[in-house]
Write an enzyme that holds these catalytic residues in place. Structure first.
Site, PDB file in Angstrom:
ATOM      1  N   TYR A  33       0.829  -1.207   0.000  1.00 57.50           N
ATOM      2  CA  TYR A  33       0.000   0.000   0.000  1.00 57.50           C
ATOM      3  C   TYR A  33       0.858   1.248   0.000  1.00 57.50           C
ATOM      4  O   TYR A  33       2.068   1.186   0.214  1.00 57.50           O
ATOM      5  CB  TYR A  33      -0.948   0.000   1.212  1.00 57.50           C
ATOM      6  CG  TYR A  33      -0.298   0.333   2.539  1.00 57.50           C
ATOM      7  CD1 TYR A  33       0.545  -0.564   3.186  1.00 57.50           C
ATOM      8  CD2 TYR A  33      -0.519   1.556   3.161  1.00 57.50           C
ATOM      9  CE1 TYR A  33       1.139  -0.260   4.400  1.00 57.50           C
ATOM     10  CE2 TYR A  33       0.064   1.878   4.376  1.00 57.50           C
ATOM     11  CZ  TYR A  33       0.887   0.962   4.993  1.00 57.50           C
ATOM     12  OH  TYR A  33       1.481   1.280   6.192  1.00 57.50           O
ATOM     13  N   ARG A 100      -7.735 -20.506  -1.939  1.00 59.09           N
ATOM     14  CA  ARG A 100      -6.722 -20.352  -0.899  1.00 59.09           C
ATOM     15  C   ARG A 100      -5.613 -21.407  -1.012  1.00 59.09           C
ATOM     16  O   ARG A 100      -5.866 -22.605  -0.924  1.00 59.09           O
ATOM     17  CB  ARG A 100      -7.367 -20.417   0.492  1.00 59.09           C
ATOM     18  CG  ARG A 100      -6.379 -20.066   1.606  1.00 59.09           C
ATOM     19  CD  ARG A 100      -7.045 -20.017   2.976  1.00 59.09           C
ATOM     20  NE  ARG A 100      -6.082 -19.609   3.996  1.00 59.09           N
ATOM     21  CZ  ARG A 100      -5.236 -20.443   4.594  1.00 59.09           C
ATOM     22  NH1 ARG A 100      -5.261 -21.731   4.313  1.00 59.09           N
ATOM     23  NH2 ARG A 100      -4.375 -19.995   5.486  1.00 59.09           N
ATOM     24  N   LYS A 149       6.571  -1.823   1.857  1.00 55.18           N
ATOM     25  CA  LYS A 149       5.365  -1.251   2.490  1.00 55.18           C
ATOM     26  C   LYS A 149       4.196  -2.215   2.317  1.00 55.18           C
ATOM     27  O   LYS A 149       3.291  -2.006   1.500  1.00 55.18           O
ATOM     28  CB  LYS A 149       5.053   0.138   1.906  1.00 55.18           C
ATOM     29  CG  LYS A 149       4.131   0.956   2.805  1.00 55.18           C
ATOM     30  CD  LYS A 149       4.258   2.421   2.512  1.00 55.18           C
ATOM     31  CE  LYS A 149       3.254   3.253   3.298  1.00 55.18           C
ATOM     32  NZ  LYS A 149       3.366   3.128   4.747  1.00 55.18           N
ATOM     33  N   GLU A 182      11.797   2.565  14.259  1.00 54.88           N
ATOM     34  CA  GLU A 182      10.849   3.578  13.757  1.00 54.88           C
ATOM     35  C   GLU A 182       9.548   3.423  14.520  1.00 54.88           C
ATOM     36  O   GLU A 182       9.408   2.552  15.371  1.00 54.88           O
ATOM     37  CB  GLU A 182      10.630   3.398  12.247  1.00 54.88           C
ATOM     38  CG  GLU A 182       9.993   2.071  11.885  1.00 54.88           C
ATOM     39  CD  GLU A 182       9.777   1.870  10.391  1.00 54.88           C
ATOM     40  OE1 GLU A 182       9.654   2.860   9.666  1.00 54.88           O
ATOM     41  OE2 GLU A 182       9.731   0.699   9.961  1.00 54.88           O
ATOM     42  N   LEU A 207      11.213   1.575   7.185  1.00 61.18           N
ATOM     43  CA  LEU A 207      10.715   1.947   5.863  1.00 61.18           C
ATOM     44  C   LEU A 207      11.398   3.259   5.467  1.00 61.18           C
ATOM     45  O   LEU A 207      11.534   4.158   6.294  1.00 61.18           O
ATOM     46  CB  LEU A 207       9.194   2.160   5.933  1.00 61.18           C
ATOM     47  CG  LEU A 207       8.537   2.558   4.613  1.00 61.18           C
ATOM     48  CD1 LEU A 207       8.414   1.344   3.695  1.00 61.18           C
ATOM     49  CD2 LEU A 207       7.160   3.167   4.856  1.00 61.18           C
TER      50      LEU A 207
HETATM   51  N1  PDD Z   1       2.729   5.030   7.246  1.00 60.54           N
HETATM   52  N2  PDD Z   1       7.368   3.851   8.830  1.00 60.54           N
HETATM   53  C1  PDD Z   1       6.245   3.115   8.797  1.00 60.54           C
HETATM   54  C2  PDD Z   1       6.234   1.786   9.454  1.00 60.54           C
HETATM   55  C3  PDD Z   1       5.107   3.603   8.137  1.00 60.54           C
HETATM   56  O1  PDD Z   1       3.987   2.862   8.087  1.00 60.54           O
HETATM   57  C4  PDD Z   1       5.152   4.889   7.533  1.00 60.54           C
HETATM   58  C5  PDD Z   1       3.970   5.467   6.794  1.00 60.54           C
HETATM   59  C6  PDD Z   1       6.354   5.623   7.603  1.00 60.54           C
HETATM   60  C7  PDD Z   1       6.484   6.977   6.965  1.00 60.54           C
HETATM   61  O2  PDD Z   1       6.482   6.890   5.570  1.00 60.54           O
HETATM   62  P1  PDD Z   1       6.003   8.113   4.646  1.00 60.54           P
HETATM   63  O3  PDD Z   1       6.788   9.294   5.107  1.00 60.54           O
HETATM   64  O4  PDD Z   1       6.329   7.684   3.298  1.00 60.54           O
HETATM   65  O5  PDD Z   1       4.525   8.294   4.904  1.00 60.54           O
HETATM   66  C8  PDD Z   1       7.428   5.068   8.243  1.00 60.54           C
HETATM   67  C9  PDD Z   1       1.513   5.388   6.556  1.00 60.54           C
HETATM   68  C10 PDD Z   1       1.297   6.865   6.522  1.00 60.54           C
HETATM   69  C11 PDD Z   1       0.370   4.601   7.155  1.00 60.54           C
HETATM   70  O6  PDD Z   1       0.589   3.423   7.395  1.00 60.54           O
HETATM   71  O7  PDD Z   1      -0.706   5.150   7.357  1.00 60.54           O
END
Ligand code: PDD
Length: 285
Positions: A33, A100, A149, A182, A207
């Site tokens: 996503y 599945r 992601k 993070e 990420l």
């Molecule tokens: N999350 N680390 C993780 C684990 C994340 O899920 C996200 C983003 C980030 C920041 O990435 P970016 O700056 O590209 O949004 C770091 C999104 C916003 C979410 O899961 O809603």
């Protein structure tokens, strides 16, 4: 205006927007996503988000569902149909619908694509940024491929719920060596006493956030020193400032970590300046 979602080629009322019970996203969390900020009805850093989507798909051997131009048109159309001026657009691609079986389905299985958009209350976000947020720390328990992601977010979900129950906005994962990786949905940063911005390198354990990438440019322009290195929880406690970054929060000051105030316990000048300048550096199209 009623909400509209895009599901596999159709724009549907939100309440009717559903995927098949044997979608691999539903059964195996077998998908990826992206979340893009929407500002003034336009997408923020779409190019970088779609580059990262391509990479996530490649790493998981999921076929690109459509051309970039087509995907971009769908994102814009969902934003438009929902009348979103300020908010976010969510895009999910899974390996598709198949009987599945853990192994990949037949190569001609079409990936599933879902896009939704929603508004955010910008004034509430700004008010939050003026106050700052609290974070808690939790042991890192995710798989090593958090650079992808993926929608497999169970550890993130549990960590975020723990944060919520503790009255905090975010949970920072801490690896076996005591270093912060993070947040559950954000990247983590501190500012040391000599005004150096510190954040973990994106080559392992995190990420590569798009907001993180743009924040480097903002920081460089403002003349701040940046060090990409891991930091410990103790170092974060001793820091002058801390903050988190994501498309959903932009730069958000952190004022408490596990109940202990960071610095003076109010948002610091570095995080505040980065937040203020951020959209001068992001690509808005
Ligand atoms: N999350 N680390 C993780 C684990 C994340 O899920 C996200 C983003 C980030 C920041 O990435 P970016 O700056 O590209 O949004 C770091 C999104 C916003 C979410 O899961 O809603």
């Amino acid at each position: 205006m009623s909400r509209i979602a895009y599901v596999n080629g159709r724009y549907l009322p939100h309440r009717d927007a559903s995927v098949h019970v044997e979608d691999r996203g539903y059964q195996f969390a077998d998908g990826v996503y992206e979340v893009c900020e929407v500002l003034g009805g336009r997408l923020v850093d779409e190019r970088r988000h779609l580059d990262r989507l391509d990479r996530s798909l490649r790493e998981l051997f999921i076929a690109a569902p459509m051309s970039r131009a087509a995907l971009s048109a769908v994102l814009r159309e969902v934003v438009r149909r929902n009348g979103v001026r300020n908010g976010m657009v969510y895009l999910q691609v899974t390996r598709g619908v198949a009987r599945r079986d853990h192994a990949f389905p037949a190569p001609d299985t079409a990936p599933s694509v879902v896009v939704t958009a929603r508004r955010t209350d910008r004034e509430a976000q700004e008010a939050l940024a003026r106050k700052g947020v609290a974070v808690i720390t939790v042991p890192e328990n995710r798989w090593p491929r958090v650079d992808i992601k993926s929608v497999s977010l169970l550890p993130n979900v549990l960590a975020k719920q723990m944060a919520k129950e503790a009255g905090a906005r975010e949970a920072w994962f801490v690896d076996a060596d005591g270093y912060v990786t993070e947040g559950a949905s954000t990247n983590a940063w501190i500012v040391t006493a000599d005004r150096t911005i510190v954040t973990r390198p994106a080559d392992s354990g995190i990420l590569r956030g798009i907001t993180r990438t743009v924040a480097f440019e903002v920081a460089a322009d403002l003349g701040y020193k940046i060090e990409e290195r891991p930091f410990t929880v103790a170092e974060a406690h001793a820091a002058d400032e801390a903050f988190i970054s994501a498309a959903t929060t932009v730069i958000m000051p952190v004022v408490r970590i596990d109940g202990t105030p960071v610095g003076t316990g109010v948002p610091g000048p570095v995080a505040t300046a980065l937040r203020l300048k951020f959209h001068d550096f992001s690509e808005v199209a």
